[in-house]
Design a protein around this motif. Structure first.
Motif, PDB file in Angstrom:
ATOM      1  N   GLN A   8      42.133  39.030  49.458  1.00 48.64           N
ATOM      2  CA  GLN A   8      42.205  37.809  50.040  1.00 48.64           C
ATOM      3  C   GLN A   8      41.422  37.785  51.349  1.00 48.64           C
ATOM      4  O   GLN A   8      41.431  37.470  51.646  1.00 48.64           O
ATOM      5  CB  GLN A   8      43.536  37.868  50.234  1.00 48.64           C
ATOM      6  N   ALA A  10      39.037  39.989  50.902  1.00 48.69           N
ATOM      7  CA  ALA A  10      37.226  39.644  50.730  1.00 48.69           C
ATOM      8  C   ALA A  10      35.976  38.735  51.183  1.00 48.69           C
ATOM      9  O   ALA A  10      35.180  39.185  51.874  1.00 48.69           O
ATOM     10  CB  ALA A  10      37.159  38.686  48.738  1.00 48.69           C
ATOM     11  N   ASP A  11      36.287  37.470  51.752  1.00 47.27           N
ATOM     12  CA  ASP A  11      35.534  36.419  52.680  1.00 47.27           C
ATOM     13  C   ASP A  11      35.711  37.065  53.916  1.00 47.27           C
ATOM     14  O   ASP A  11      34.483  37.386  54.286  1.00 47.27           O
ATOM     15  CB  ASP A  11      36.585  35.428  52.500  1.00 47.27           C
ATOM     16  N   THR A  12      36.495  38.202  54.239  1.00 41.31           N
ATOM     17  CA  THR A  12      36.267  39.181  56.024  1.00 41.31           C
ATOM     18  C   THR A  12      35.311  40.079  55.793  1.00 41.31           C
ATOM     19  O   THR A  12      34.331  39.442  56.327  1.00 41.31           O
ATOM     20  CB  THR A  12      37.855  39.484  56.240  1.00 41.31           C
ATOM     21  N   TYR A  13      35.413  40.456  54.625  1.00 41.49           N
ATOM     22  CA  TYR A  13      33.635  41.319  54.013  1.00 41.49           C
ATOM     23  C   TYR A  13      32.795  40.981  53.755  1.00 41.49           C
ATOM     24  O   TYR A  13      31.765  41.668  54.319  1.00 41.49           O
ATOM     25  CB  TYR A  13      34.606  42.413  53.169  1.00 41.49           C
ATOM     26  N   ASN A  14      33.297  39.677  53.797  1.00 39.84           N
ATOM     27  CA  ASN A  14      31.208  39.361  53.016  1.00 39.84           C
ATOM     28  C   ASN A  14      31.319  39.374  54.777  1.00 39.84           C
ATOM     29  O   ASN A  14      29.613  38.952  54.914  1.00 39.84           O
ATOM     30  CB  ASN A  14      31.480  37.525  52.185  1.00 39.84           C
ATOM     31  N   ARG A  15      31.797  37.797  55.753  1.00 39.27           N
ATOM     32  CA  ARG A  15      31.721  37.397  56.434  1.00 39.27           C
ATOM     33  C   ARG A  15      30.343  39.050  57.408  1.00 39.27           C
ATOM     34  O   ARG A  15      29.957  38.165  58.339  1.00 39.27           O
ATOM     35  CB  ARG A  15      32.596  36.773  57.401  1.00 39.27           C
ATOM     36  N   TYR A  33      30.536  46.131  51.890  1.00 33.91           N
ATOM     37  CA  TYR A  33      30.071  44.641  50.823  1.00 33.91           C
ATOM     38  C   TYR A  33      30.311  46.148  49.073  1.00 33.91           C
ATOM     39  O   TYR A  33      30.573  45.812  48.372  1.00 33.91           O
ATOM     40  CB  TYR A  33      28.614  44.722  50.749  1.00 33.91           C
ATOM     41  N   LEU A  36      33.918  45.656  49.379  1.00 39.47           N
ATOM     42  CA  LEU A  36      34.434  44.322  48.554  1.00 39.47           C
ATOM     43  C   LEU A  36      34.265  44.278  47.516  1.00 39.47           C
ATOM     44  O   LEU A  36      34.691  44.245  46.929  1.00 39.47           O
ATOM     45  CB  LEU A  36      33.634  43.375  49.252  1.00 39.47           C
ATOM     46  N   GLN A  40      36.358  43.819  43.636  1.00 44.89           N
ATOM     47  CA  GLN A  40      36.499  42.492  43.065  1.00 44.89           C
ATOM     48  C   GLN A  40      36.311  42.756  41.355  1.00 44.89           C
ATOM     49  O   GLN A  40      36.833  41.921  40.803  1.00 44.89           O
ATOM     50  CB  GLN A  40      35.164  41.470  43.280  1.00 44.89           C
ATOM     51  N   ALA A  50      31.044  36.199  41.230  1.00 50.68           N
ATOM     52  CA  ALA A  50      31.631  37.086  42.501  1.00 50.68           C
ATOM     53  C   ALA A  50      30.604  37.985  43.294  1.00 50.68           C
ATOM     54  O   ALA A  50      30.619  38.546  43.787  1.00 50.68           O
ATOM     55  CB  ALA A  50      32.947  36.498  43.376  1.00 50.68           C
ATOM     56  N   THR A  54      27.806  39.581  44.957  1.00 47.18           N
ATOM     57  CA  THR A  54      27.892  40.715  46.320  1.00 47.18           C
ATOM     58  C   THR A  54      26.791  42.305  45.903  1.00 47.18           C
ATOM     59  O   THR A  54      25.905  42.352  46.611  1.00 47.18           O
ATOM     60  CB  THR A  54      29.464  41.556  46.266  1.00 47.18           C
TER      61      THR A  54
END
Length: 839
Positions: A8, A10-15, A33, A36, A40, A50, A54
């Motif tokens: 969950q 993952a989105d924070t890491y991406n941003r 990344y 992340l 993944q 996904a 990455t």
């Protein structure tokens, strides 16, 4: 909430990764990344979209770090996953191909980049509408490759396709429309069409300001490119204003002052300071740039290499050639560690290193580096690229340093042949080619062709740049220099005045181009024997160079050399010697003991020793000079011929006529092999041989040499007038030695007529010619005619040289001798009266 290792998060890491990339914190982004990616892979396995995304993000971070091999590795993993899940015709596959195109572009592998972009375009065209945003972006990417490859027309066509699609989709007020205008502006800039470039940039600016506001980073980039146009146009105040605006935006919009965009702004400002010869300010900016680059990137990053390269350029302009070489080589080592050996950025470094070796007189090293650059650029960019033309131009210039003018001309014509179809016949770089070709004809003594080339260059520059530009002033100065050697002094000064007016209209009062102009004006005044004016202009040139450059610069040494030459001509031998030694001291520090400019200084000092009758000291220096020239050029070079010529005159003064004859023949044979038998430079060789034959009383052989000169001088007034003068004077001297006084007078009068036409009746060289006719009248017993001419000679010399000059004393002596022959006991009183009268 979810824990660092929960999917969950993952989105924070991406941003956060995206924010780090925006802030140029690429290593931090890669770390996020990779965390992340680990999540993944454990959750989804390898073959998941996904995971592919990455890998793509990591690839983009590596691209920004200049780590292209790592970027390719990540891109391959992304592509493998997408192909296995979505197949080869999916839009995401097209996006992956586009990423590969970007990596190959950054890597300088343009032949590989173009197929990737074309593959991507093909998929988009088949999978979506031809009027799709992504299709427009791909046209832009392909246009970028064409631009790098120098295919500007094709690039412009692609950018216009992109613009047309974006206009049809979004209308005029859309950010991608602004980007298209910006890109088209870049192409017009490359083509030298600065008005259209500025027009496109202004269109882009209007849209971007309306949509993004005044303080957006893209506005800063646009200001930079607009500033570059103003630099090309020589409008440095407007350029620096725009670069400062750009810097202000970047400083206000970024969290960190150590951002690479800030570094770029400092670098841009430094480039303007360099153009204005404000080298200390430029170095301060470049050191700030380097400091930021080193804090942001690794020691082996391409941005660091670029900073070293720019510092090297500055050192080169300052005349700090060893420091420049050191820093250029440092930049090259970084580039080679990151890029392929066959990358255009590597080629640029080889070119820079070659240029410095050329200035230092190490021609083999210079040519080796420049040919390596040519080899890389030809293989990567093709043989008809403007950067390949630049390589040929630099090699041509190095050949000109070597005195290999035919080889130089061949290279420069190759460069022009590439530029004409690629850039068009009205481009400023085509003007540069014509000017450089003109300079080679100037060096070869073909002044008519030199003038044609310089006027072609001027016409293009006036059309492209307008009347008030440095390059226009430079062209006027070059044309004046050619007229000077034609003996057309009025025309020379007319063009010098145009050059001066142009520079002053730009409010340029302390510019190296102005120093060069003053130097050219001084040389013309020397040729006119207007020594006071020559001295004033030499000192103006020196003052500018001392204030702009450091004291130990080769250009400063050159001005000292010219001032020394002026003192030498004026007969101020001690002053000439002092300033020549000042010049050679600088040259030895800056250029080393084996540089050709050091040899030239040895020659200048030897000339002074010759006039002081210190023949052994003169001969020692001439032999030192000859040794340097042999090392630099071999045995068949025009400067080597000049050294043999000078040594010949030392032997002549010592009465060693056989040794002198051997030297003059060596000089003649070199000139003959370089220029052929019909070139004007052969005339002086014939004169030297004729002089020795006269000393040996071999008057028939001497006359044959003079007749050979006359054959070359079929139309003396079309040549350098001095060639005709020395030939007629020597023929007259031979007739005089034979006792053929009337024939001697006829030839002296021919010589005087040419001189009077070119110089006017009151020139110092006219006065020097009077002595010959006066002597003949004296031998014929026509003392009144002899005295009348001697008094003319005396009056002119006195006005130019003053009472203390040796030539004035010699003239007094001749007048005294005539009075003696007339049996006038009061000749001393008459001479004293004459001295007072003519003063």
């Amino acid at each position: 909430l979810y824990g660092c290792d929960n999917i969950q998060a993952a989105d924070t890491y991406n941003r956060i990764g995206l924010i780090n990339i925006y802030q140029a914190k690429y290593n931090e982004a890669i770390c996020l990344y990779q965390r992340l990616l680990k999540l993944q892979l454990s959750q989804f396995g390898l073959y998941h979209i996904a995971v592919a995304v990455t890998y793509g993000n990591i690839a983009n971070a590596y691209i920004n770090l200049g780590k292209y091999d790592e970027a390719l590795s990540m891109g391959n993993k992304e592509l493998e996953i997408i192909l296995s899940i979505l197949g080869s015709e999916n839009i995401k596959t097209a996006s992956s191909y586009n990423t590969f195109g970007v990596i190959y572009t950054k890597h300088g592998r343009y032949d590989q980049a173009l197929p990737m972009f074309e593959k991507s375009l093909k998929i988009y065209l088949s999978a979506s509408s031809p009027n799709h945003n992504l299709v427009a972006k791909l046209y832009n990417n392909i246009a970028g490759i064409y631009r790098i490859q120098g295919m500007f027309d094709q690039s412009l066509s692609m950018h216009k396709k992109s613009l047309q699609i974006t206009l049809s989709l979004h209308g005029h007020r859309y950010i991608d429309i602004a980007k298209s205008y910006h890109n088209i502006g870049l192409i017009y800039s490359n083509l030298g069409d600065y008005d259209n470039a500025l027009s496109m940039y202004n269109k882009s600016y209007e849209i971007q300001v309306a949509l993004l506001g005044e303080n957006h980073p893209d506005i800063a980039t646009l200001y930079n490119n607009m500033a570059n146009i103003y630099i090309y146009l020589g409008k440095y105040d407007q350029a620096i204003s725009l670069h400062n605006k750009s810097l202000s935006i970047r400083l206000s919009g970024l969290i960190s002052f150590n951002h690479s965009d800030i570094a770029q702004s400092y670098q841009n400002i430094a480039s303007i300071y360099t153009c204005q010869f404000k080298y200390d300010e430029a170095l301060f900016m470049l050191e700030k740039t380097l400091q930021i680059q080193l804090s942001e990137f690794s020691l082996t990053h391409l941005n660091v290499a670029a900073s070293y390269n720019n510092i090297g350029i500055l050192y080169e302009k300052q005349g700090k050639y060893d420091e420049a070489l050191f820093i250029y080589k440092k930049s090259l080592r970084i580039k080679i560690s990151v890029l392929d050996y066959n990358h255009v950025d590597v080629a640029q470094s080889y070119n820079n290193i070659g240029c410095v070796y050329g200035i230092k007189g190490e021609y083999d090293k210079a040519l080796s580096n420049c040919k390596r650059s040519l080899e890389i650029r030809s293989s990567v960019l093709g043989y008809d690229h403007p950067d390949v033309a630049k390589c040929y131009e630099i090699i041509g210039v190095i050949h000109s340093y070597q005195g290999k003018y035919d080889d130089s001309l061949s290279m420069l014509e190759k460069s022009l042949k590439i530029r004409l179809p690629t850039l068009g016949d009205d481009h400023v770089l085509v003007a540069t080619s014509y000017s450089k070709i003109g300079n080679i004809y100037y060096c070869k003594g073909d002044y008519n062709k030199a003038l044609i080339m310089e006027k072609k260059s001027l016409k293009i520059r006036l059309s492209a740049l307008g009347e008030n530009h440095f390059d226009i002033a430079y062209s006027y100065s070059n044309i004046g220099r050619i007229y000077d050697l034609h003996g057309k002094f009025h025309e020379a000064h007319s063009f010098y005045e145009k050059s001066l007016k142009t520079l002053l209209s730009l409010h340029i009062y302390n510019h190296l181009d102005l120093a060069t102009l003053y130097n050219n004006m001084a040389i013309t005044y020397i040729h006119q024997s207007k020594y006071d004016k020559a001295n004033i202009n030499c000192k103006k040139s020196l003052k500018i160079r001392l204030s702009t450059l450091h004291q130990n610069h080769a250009d400063v040494a050159q001005i000292y050399c010219n001032i020394g030459n002026l003192y030498y001509i004026e007969g101020k031998y001690d002053d000439a010697l002092a300033i020549a030694e000042k010049s050679i001291k600088i040259k030895l520090i800056v250029l080393g003991h084996n540089h050709v400019d050091v040899a030239i200084s040895y020659n200048a000092i030897a000339n002074v020793y010759y006039e002081q009758e210190k023949y052994d000291e003169a001969l020692s220096l001439l032999n030192k000079s000859l040794k340097i020239l042999h090392l630099a050029f071999g045995y068949e070079h025009i400067d080597v011929a000049a050294s043999y010529h000078n040594i010949g005159w030392i032997y002549t003064s010592q009465g060693k006529y056989n040794e002198a004859l051997a030297m003059f023949k060596k000089s003649y044979n070199i000139k003959l092999s370089i220029f052929g038998s019909k070139h004007a430079s052969i005339i002086s060789a014939y004169y030297n041989l004729a002089s020795i034959y006269c000393y040996q009383h071999k008057y028939d052989q001497a006359m044959v040499m003079c007749q050979k000169s006359l054959k070359i001088l079929s139309s003396p007034m079309d040549r350098n007038y001095t060639d005709a003068v020395i030939t007629y004077n020597k023929m007259a001297h031979i007739c005089f030695c034979r006792g053929q006084y009337d024939e001697a007078l006829i030839r002296y009068e021919k010589s005087l007529k040419i001189q009077s036409t070119m110089l006017g009746h009151n020139h110092i060289d006219i006065a020097r010619s009077f002595i010959h006719t006066a002597k003949i009248y004296g031998f014929q017993g026509k003392y009144d005619q002899a005295l009348a001419i001697y008094h003319k000679w005396f009056k002119i010399q006195l006005s130019f040289l003053g009472h203390q000059h040796s030539e004035v004393s010699r003239c007094r002596h001749y007048i005294e001798e005539v009075y003696k022959k007339q049996g006038k006991p009061d000749y001393d009183a008459i001479c004293v009266y004459g001295k007072a009268y003519y003063n």
